[in-house]
Scaffold this motif. Structure first.
Motif: not given
Length: 358
Positions: A316-317, A324-332, A341-347
């Motif tokens: 899972i990690l 996160l690598i993918f998201v980090g390409m286009f998001m601050e 955090v609200p999406i993945l922390l419960p996971v």
């Protein structure tokens, strides 16, 4: 349908080059108005309550402290000390860049501030020594990002607020990973420099010259000791330490090193205010975005789905790291933290991962 509308609007606005903060706010507003579950005043209330946080006050303080210390000559003196100890080695300037970024990161708490303060001084020097421009820029950008991990760290403060964990624990957890990444970057820089033929300085410093450089930089070298020592020693909270950093940076820059004139303070405060405002707006709109996700129970559905696929913490990690690598390409960075955090922390909590580790 609301989930599709929320993410569709957000991604569409990003494609149109709308700033991240505005994209988050508009997408959240459209989704809330369409659902009709809450009144439109919820958005305004959410923006205010999202930033009504004592720990969050550390962010503008650390940003201002970084600006004061960058303008006040502390970064230049840190460079001088690093040069005395590491300048003679192969790829000396590259190693100096990493070491100085490590120290300045422990002062400013910000990756961008570290890159700006150190890069402005080192890039011209590396160009004069024949370093490839792409290598120099890439190294400084990578070394500057250690400011996210080495405490104090603004992204760590944002995560701690979003995940409701101790900022002090987050700071403690960042020390060894930050140093490890720094050492790894120095090794890469050394082998790259050896391959490309980037030699070190031929100058050898005497004991008196080394002592003089360290003594001149003593006020800069004391900053991490004061800020981190105060936090870990229980003398003040992380938020209070940021205010202490501002006062210290002001006194050293104006009265000790005398490199900040009173007329320069206006520009320093304006620059810090613009950066702080950007961060605060992102925090506010990203929090609204996260609340819309919570209203639609998207995090819980995603957590159930992922846990149904595998209950392996390692797997899972690893999957989250790929995301996160993918998201980090286009998001601050800060927006990504507050949204995910609200999406993945419960996971991860469901499979027994410590929130500080996460």
């Amino acid at each position: 349908m609301i989930s599709l509308l929320l993410f569709g609007c957000f991604l569409g606005l990003l494609v149109l080059s709308v700033p991240v903060a505005i994209s988050l706010g508009l997408a959240s507003s459209v989704a809330l108005l369409y659902s009709g579950k809450v009144s439109s005043s919820y958005i305004a209330q959410g923006l205010v309550t999202a930033i009504d946080s004592f720990p969050l006050m550390a962010v503008p303080f650390f940003i201002l402290a970084g600006e004061l210390m960058g303008q006040g000559g502390l970064s230049r003196r840190l460079l001088s000390v690093a040069n005395v100890f590491f300048g003679r080695y192969t790829g000396g300037l590259a190693i100096i860049a990493v070491v100085t970024c490590l120290f300045f990161a422990a002062i400013s708490g910000s990756g961008p501030a570290t890159v700006a303060a150190i890069g402005g001084l080192l890039l011209p020097a590396m160009a004069r020594e024949g370093y490839d421009k792409g290598f120099s820029v890439g190294l400084l950008a990578s070394a500057g990002s250690i400011g996210i991990i080495i405490p104090p760290s603004i992204p760590m403060i944002i995560y701690a607020v979003a995940a409701n964990v101790s900022i002090t624990q987050m700071f403690l957890a960042g020390v060894i990973p930050g140093l490890t990444i720094g050492i790894a970057l120095m090794l890469v820089a050394y082998f790259k420099a050896r391959k490309e033929g980037y030699t070190g300085s031929s100058k050898r410093y005497s004991a008196s010259e080394i002592f003089a450089a360290v003594w001149d930089a003593k006020w800069a070298l004391m900053v991490p000791v004061i800020i981190l020592g105060g936090i870990y020693g229980g003398i003040f909270t992380p938020t209070e330490s940021a205010a202490v950093g501002v006062i210290y940076g002001f006194i050293v820059g104006v009265f000790v090193y005398r490199e900040i004139k009173l007329k320069d303070l206006y520009k320093v405060i304006v620059d810090a205010s613009l950066t702080s405002a950007t961060v605060i707006v992102i925090v506010g709109t990203a929090t609204i975005f996260g609340r819309v996700l919570a209203i639609e129970r998207i995090p819980f559905m995603l957590a159930d789905y992922i846990v149904s696929l595998t209950d392996s913490r390692i797997l899972i990690l690893l999957l989250i790291n790929l995301l996160l690598i993918f998201v980090g390409m286009f998001m601050e960075t800060l927006a990504a933290i507050i949204i995910l955090v609200p999406i993945l922390l419960p996971v991860v909590v469901a499979v027994g991962v410590d929130p500080v580790h996460f």
